[in-house]
Design a protein around this motif. Structure first.
Motif, mmCIF file in Angstrom:
data_model
loop_
_atom_site.group_PDB
_atom_site.id
_atom_site.type_symbol
_atom_site.label_atom_id
_atom_site.label_comp_id
_atom_site.label_asym_id
_atom_site.label_seq_id
_atom_site.Cartn_x
_atom_site.Cartn_y
_atom_site.Cartn_z
ATOM 1 N N SER A 166 47.838 37.737 31.388
ATOM 2 C CA SER A 166 47.248 38.519 32.460
ATOM 3 C C SER A 166 48.199 38.521 33.649
ATOM 4 O O SER A 166 47.801 38.681 34.772
ATOM 5 C CB SER A 166 45.911 37.937 32.863
ATOM 6 N N LEU A 167 49.483 38.303 33.349
ATOM 7 C CA LEU A 167 50.486 38.341 34.408
ATOM 8 C C LEU A 167 50.481 39.681 35.107
ATOM 9 O O LEU A 167 50.876 39.797 36.250
ATOM 10 C CB LEU A 167 51.882 38.107 33.831
ATOM 11 N N LEU A 168 50.014 40.690 34.376
ATOM 12 C CA LEU A 168 49.872 41.980 35.002
ATOM 13 C C LEU A 168 48.827 41.821 36.084
ATOM 14 O O LEU A 168 47.641 41.933 35.863
ATOM 15 C CB LEU A 168 49.426 43.022 33.974
ATOM 16 N N SER A 169 49.293 41.465 37.286
ATOM 17 C CA SER A 169 48.354 41.120 38.340
ATOM 18 C C SER A 169 47.391 42.267 38.575
ATOM 19 O O SER A 169 46.202 42.085 38.693
ATOM 20 C CB SER A 169 49.088 40.837 39.631
ATOM 21 N N SER A 170 47.961 43.466 38.639
ATOM 22 C CA SER A 170 47.125 44.619 38.917
ATOM 23 C C SER A 170 47.458 45.674 37.875
ATOM 24 O O SER A 170 48.572 45.754 37.388
ATOM 25 C CB SER A 170 47.431 45.168 40.302
ATOM 26 N N TYR A 171 46.465 46.435 37.524
ATOM 27 C CA TYR A 171 46.751 47.469 36.543
ATOM 28 C C TYR A 171 45.903 48.706 36.813
ATOM 29 O O TYR A 171 44.891 48.649 37.520
ATOM 30 C CB TYR A 171 46.480 46.979 35.121
ATOM 31 N N GLY A 172 46.339 49.811 36.248
ATOM 32 C CA GLY A 172 45.542 51.023 36.363
ATOM 33 C C GLY A 172 45.517 51.751 35.035
ATOM 34 O O GLY A 172 46.531 51.848 34.347
ATOM 35 N N MET A 226 40.558 57.263 37.156
ATOM 36 C CA MET A 226 41.312 56.012 37.146
ATOM 37 C C MET A 226 40.358 54.822 37.100
ATOM 38 O O MET A 226 39.244 54.863 37.606
ATOM 39 C CB MET A 226 42.186 55.881 38.396
ATOM 40 N N HIS A 227 40.834 53.802 36.427
ATOM 41 C CA HIS A 227 40.165 52.511 36.520
ATOM 42 C C HIS A 227 41.251 51.546 36.954
ATOM 43 O O HIS A 227 42.187 51.285 36.213
ATOM 44 C CB HIS A 227 39.584 52.104 35.165
ATOM 45 N N VAL A 228 41.116 51.054 38.171
ATOM 46 C CA VAL A 228 42.192 50.243 38.723
ATOM 47 C C VAL A 228 41.660 48.870 39.090
ATOM 48 O O VAL A 228 40.567 48.746 39.635
ATOM 49 C CB VAL A 228 42.770 50.919 39.990
ATOM 50 N N LEU A 229 42.405 47.874 38.718
ATOM 51 C CA LEU A 229 42.064 46.526 39.130
ATOM 52 C C LEU A 229 43.222 45.991 39.946
ATOM 53 O O LEU A 229 44.365 46.055 39.515
ATOM 54 C CB LEU A 229 41.842 45.653 37.899
ATOM 55 N N ILE A 230 42.919 45.542 41.150
ATOM 56 C CA ILE A 230 43.984 45.026 42.008
ATOM 57 C C ILE A 230 43.672 43.578 42.342
ATOM 58 O O ILE A 230 42.559 43.252 42.746
ATOM 59 C CB ILE A 230 44.092 45.821 43.326
ATOM 60 N N ARG A 231 44.652 42.743 42.167
ATOM 61 C CA ARG A 231 44.489 41.347 42.575
ATOM 62 C C ARG A 231 45.376 41.085 43.769
ATOM 63 O O ARG A 231 46.583 41.274 43.718
ATOM 64 C CB ARG A 231 44.909 40.403 41.434
ATOM 65 N N TYR A 234 43.501 35.685 45.474
ATOM 66 C CA TYR A 234 42.240 35.385 44.806
ATOM 67 C C TYR A 234 41.274 36.576 44.798
ATOM 68 O O TYR A 234 40.268 36.541 44.146
ATOM 69 C CB TYR A 234 41.549 34.203 45.478
ATOM 70 N N HIS A 235 41.575 37.569 45.594
ATOM 71 C CA HIS A 235 40.655 38.701 45.667
ATOM 72 C C HIS A 235 40.775 39.538 44.412
ATOM 73 O O HIS A 235 41.820 39.622 43.790
ATOM 74 C CB HIS A 235 40.921 39.604 46.867
ATOM 75 N N PHE A 236 39.694 40.186 44.112
ATOM 76 C CA PHE A 236 39.588 40.854 42.846
ATOM 77 C C PHE A 236 38.906 42.186 43.133
ATOM 78 O O PHE A 236 37.707 42.215 43.422
ATOM 79 C CB PHE A 236 38.714 39.952 41.969
ATOM 80 N N VAL A 237 39.708 43.256 43.127
ATOM 81 C CA VAL A 237 39.153 44.551 43.523
ATOM 82 C C VAL A 237 39.162 45.495 42.329
ATOM 83 O O VAL A 237 40.159 45.586 41.624
ATOM 84 C CB VAL A 237 40.011 45.189 44.642
#
Lengths: 123, 806
Positions: B663-669, B676-681, B684-687
């Motif tokens: 899960s090194l891919l800290s953020s992905y889209g 879009m489905h985007v996860l941004i780290r 510690y925050h998780f958006v």
């Protein structure tokens, strides 16, 4: 460390528990037959019994009741694969200290055994 | 509904019918929707605990059931994505589910006989309730009490069980919210109706009839005697007592008293006390009516002066006294001085005085005694119970509101309401519900309005007065000896802190009104429940322990499933010939590691051949819109972390990086042209931002969630609050549950939705590190600043991100 008796109708299950807990320096006696288990705890001083609910002749609940008659201070950890809340409540009423649901996780088993032996309030 | 829409949308546009990919994408969308659902449920459960929300335990049980079902479906969706790998999750779900059930369970109520017990029999409180128990004790000590019997708590349980009312009652209870008063009263009435319409089971009825037969034809007093009434809690006056009941109307009277357990007042009190309905079954005391000459109450020790016995007398029935309809004659008799009982005082006063002292000695505590003298002058004790300890709740939270006036507490508690200046007795009937009355003194007449009052402020008065005593029993805050009472005006909104004797300006938030420290049955239960709900044991997705068998809570299961679902989607991209391009590293000018997976037309055709892409290769409209906010020049980034990130990029491009394992891919889209489905780290925050942005207004949506970590709870909540204020300003629907901020913006046109995505990006960039040092004032200031900046940006310029988009 503690003397622990395990009663499970599946031989391998008892052995697995034995393997995990022996590493924690406990002495573990596995049983598959209800009678053997009960006559053993009459003779030996056992700190903790780990009982499967599904056994050959009796149910784990009945064995729990018997075990508490033989040795009221014995700690009991119930083990089960397909639990119902009613059975669990009944066991807790009969003096079981903890409940462990299969599949058995090593850490969980270790933790709950330690907790019961230290005499903490059960969950 | 939305999900289905999107499916049909995508199934038309992207995939050939029946293809494996289409199915997998569908399962993944299911998984995302369920993930969101479960996180919300979990946050709702946590919120009850952390914000000490006044709600019934049945609500906790229902939410946990819904969470459990949600997690079950979530696991089904990941099992659909990869049946072999995740089938074992089901076993671990069953296990967690069982532990949760066990933590939630309350022992089944007892429904075995006895249903009726005489007052001369031994009455445990569990069976007879506090009132009947005390009466049976004093009967054995030869105090004179009326003839009677008690219908036990098992009788009540039996009625509930025989009519199968428990599921119905709990269903209503689970919807109860003390914040919505009208609704609350209606729900109380629903449950009361269930009880009134219930049939008394035959086996209970027979025993009751036998009891009634012994009392003959005399009229009856039918009184509540609830379990737990006499402990630290006092349910005094919360339940109903019926007087002068004709034996032929007994059944209905019995049920009316049982139903009073669900009166709005009793329910409010029980819920605030953090007790579940099941643990407070109601017994009912049935006594022969005494034809009264006079009656009243005695406090064996004075409220403020312990050396004083307080005796209150009215003519006829004592209920008028308790309800405050008539003013009592009062005698305060000092225990330390000899009192002259030969003067012009009632003939029974001396024996009443002696009874009070004897009862106080018998129970070892000051007593609150109800008595009656019949026409022949014979004295009967109707009831005795511990005088409620009266001390302010020093654990109650202090309020962060301006102080208007100060006085002395006479009845503790916190309440917000509008001022009503009370000038004459005629005003009593005009007092609007929930008002805080400002009066010259504590007039006994005020008791008649007690159910309408929110609180009372008086210029003079005494905590020993009858009104103050009743106010304490009714949990009505009273502050006395307020010297500057002229600062108040009609309709002014104030908050009374009855614990400290302070009147504040303005309204307190409901959650401020309850003590956070107070340990109740519910807070203890919630701790055990949350252990299986929200405790996160799987902290590190990189660790070897990130496995199904280490899932010990619902949160673990949700976390594991989401992470694996995302990895499965990325894994799809690695397989050749399946129609999805590989995930790619997005090179950005800001220091953020980002991987993107092209679902369909999210990237340019030229980008397909590359493993690293840049922003100009991105065609995904919602992503560009958000990014134009995130990369805005007004946001400062610390480029020193970029070096490390580039190293990661190198590893990735060298093929070291296995997206299914890492899960090194800290953020992905996951990007498509319009979706879009985007996860941004950020640390510690998780958006998570999930959005559809197209020409069809009805399909457009933004779903945003922000789960913070790191800082302690209160600070996390504050940071969320700042973000929420900005989002609210721009028309998002927002909701904070626990430390999850959820925001939605639905069914608006392309331009408006796009602007909102930019705002999200901008706010995320701005607040990414704003957390540790916030206070309430700063929140307002900060939110204000952001709102101004955003308005300026939106008014004055077109962002680079927007240029990509036509």
């Amino acid at each position: 460390m503690a003397n622990i008796a395990v009663l499970d109708d599946v031989y391998d299950a008892g052995i697995m528990v034995q393997r995990i807990l022996t590493r924690k320096n406990h002495t573990v006696y596995p049983f598959t037959e209800e009678e053997d288990f009960l006559s053993f705890i009459k003779k030996e001083k056992i700190d903790l019994a780990i009982l499967d609910i599904k056994l050959k002749k009796l149910s784990g609940v009945e064995v729990l009741e018997e075990a508490k008659k033989i040795s009221p201070e014995i700690k009991v950890l119930m083990l089960t694969g397909y639990p119902t809340i009613e059975t669990a409540q009944r066991c807790l009423q009969l003096g079981a200290d903890e409940y462990l649901v299969k599949p058995i996780d090593k850490h969980e088993l270790e933790e709950k055994v330690a907790k019961v032996l230290s005499g903490e309030d059960s969950g | 509904m939305f999900i289905t829409q999107i499916f049909s949308y995508w199934s038309r546009q992207i995939f050939a019918p029946g293809s494996l990919l289409r199915k997998k994408y569908q399962y993944f969308r299911d998984l995302l929707a369920l993930d969101r659902y479960c996180l919300e449920k979990m946050a709702e459960i946590e919120e009850i605990h952390y914000r000490s929300l006044p709600c019934d335990y049945a609500r906790v049980a229902r939410l946990c059931r819904e969470l459990d079902q949600g997690v079950g479906k979530l696991i089904k969706s990941i099992t659909a994505l990869n049946p072999l790998r995740y089938r074992v999750l089901r076993d671990y779900h069953h296990k967690v589910s069982f532990y949760l059930d066990l933590a939630l369970s309350i022992n089944n109520p007892e429904t075995e006989p006895p249903y009726v017990l005489g007052l001369d029999e031994e009455l445990r409180e569990e069976l007879g309730g506090g009132k009947a128990r005390n009466l049976s004790i004093i009967k054995t000590k030869d105090f004179s009490t009326p003839k009677g019997f008690c219908i036990t708590t098992h009788g009540f349980n039996s009625l509930i069980s025989a009519n199968i009312l428990r599921p119905k009652i709990n269903d209503v209870l689970s919807q109860v919210s003390l914040d919505r008063i009208d609704d609350f009263e209606e729900r109380c009435a629903q449950i009361q109706q269930l009880i009134l319409e219930a049939v008394i089971p035959d086996h209970v009825q027979e025993q009751i009839q036998a009891g009634l037969d012994k009392l003959g034809k005399s009229r009856l007093a039918v009184r509540s005697s609830a379990f737990g009434e006499d402990g630290d809690l006092s349910f005094a006056g919360q339940y109903k007592s019926l007087l002068n009941v004709d034996p032929s109307d007994f059944d209905q009277a019995y049920k009316k008293v049982l139903a009073s357990k669900y009166s709005p007042r009793a329910m409010t009190y029980r819920i605030h006390a953090g007790l579940p309905d099941e643990l407070l079954p109601m017994a009912v005391l049935v006594l022969e009516m005494v034809d009264p000459q006079e009656s009243g109450v005695v406090y064996s020790s004075g409220v403020k002066n312990r050396d004083e016995v307080g005796i209150y007398i009215v003519s006829g029935l004592g209920d008028k006294l308790v309800s405050g309809e008539v003013k009592a004659r009062e005698y305060f008799i000092k225990k330390t001085h000899d009192f002259d009982f030969s003067g012009s005082v009632p003939s029974y006063l001396e024996s009443l005085y002696n009874h009070a002292l004897d009862l106080e000695q018998l129970f070892g505590k000051p007593q609150d005694i109800e008595w009656v003298v019949d026409k022949q002058g014979k004295l009967f004790i109707l009831q005795t119970r511990s005088l409620q300890a009266i001390k302010p709740d020093s654990d109650a939270p202090g309020l962060d509101l301006p102080v208007l006036a100060r006085g002395e507490w006479a009845s503790p508690g916190l309440v917000s309401g509008k001022i009503y200046i009370f000038e004459s007795k005629e005003d009593i009937s005009k007092i609007p519900k929930g008002s805080i009355a400002v009066a010259q003194g504590l007039y006994p007449g005020l008791t008649a309005a007690i159910s309408n009052l929110g609180g009372v402020i008086s210029r003079e008065g005494s905590a020993a007065s009858h009104f103050a005593t009743i106010a304490r029993e009714s949990s009505l805050p009273v502050i006395i000896n307020v010297s500057h009472a002229d600062v108040f005006s009609d309709g002014q909104l104030v908050t009374m802190d009855g614990n400290r004797g302070i009147i504040h300006d303005g309204k307190a938030e409901p959650r401020m009104l309850f003590s956070h420290k107070k340990k109740t049955w519910l807070t203890r239960k919630m701790k055990k429940v949350l252990e299986h709900v929200s405790t996160l044991n799987l902290k590190d997705a990189e660790s070897e322990d990130f496995t199904p068998h280490n899932c010990l809570s619902m949160h673990d299961l949700i976390r594991f499933t989401h992470e694996m679902g995302v990895r499965e989607m990325f894994a799809l991209a690695d397989r050749k010939g399946r129609g999805l391009q590989q995930s790619k590293v997005l090179n950005l000018e800001i220091p953020l590691v980002f991987r993107v997976l092209n679902l369909e037309e999210g990237l340019t055709q030229e980008a397909e051949a590359q493993s690293n892409v840049s922003l100009k290769d991105v065609k995904c409209r919602p992503f560009l819109a958000m990014f134009s906010g995130l990369a805005h020049e007004k946001i400062e980034w610390d480029h020193s972390i970029q070096h490390f990130d580039w190293e990661e990029f190198d590893k990735v491009s060298a093929g070291v990086f296995d997206p299914t394992k890492s899960s090194l891919l800290s953020s992905y889209g996951l990007l498509a042209r319009d979706y879009m489905h985007v996860l941004i780290r950020f640390g510690y925050h998780f958006v998570v931002v999930d959005s559809l942005l197209g020409q069809e207004k009805e399909q457009n949506y933004i779903q945003f969630s922000f789960k913070g970590g790191g800082a302690e709870e209160s600070k996390r909540v504050m940071r969320l609050e700042a973000i929420r204020l900005v989002f609210e300003e721009f028309g998002f629907n927002t909701d904070i549950r626990g430390d999850l901020l959820k925001a939605e913006y639905n069914r608006e046109n392309l331009d408006d939705t796009k602007k909102r995505l930019r705002i999200i990006g901008y706010v995320l960039g701005k607040t990414r590190l704003k957390d540790m040092s916030m206070n309430e004032q700063k929140i307002q200031t900060l939110a204000g600043e952001y709102i101004e900046e955003i308005k300026t940006i939106l008014d004055n310029e077109t962002s680079p991100g927007e240029k990509h988009d036509r």
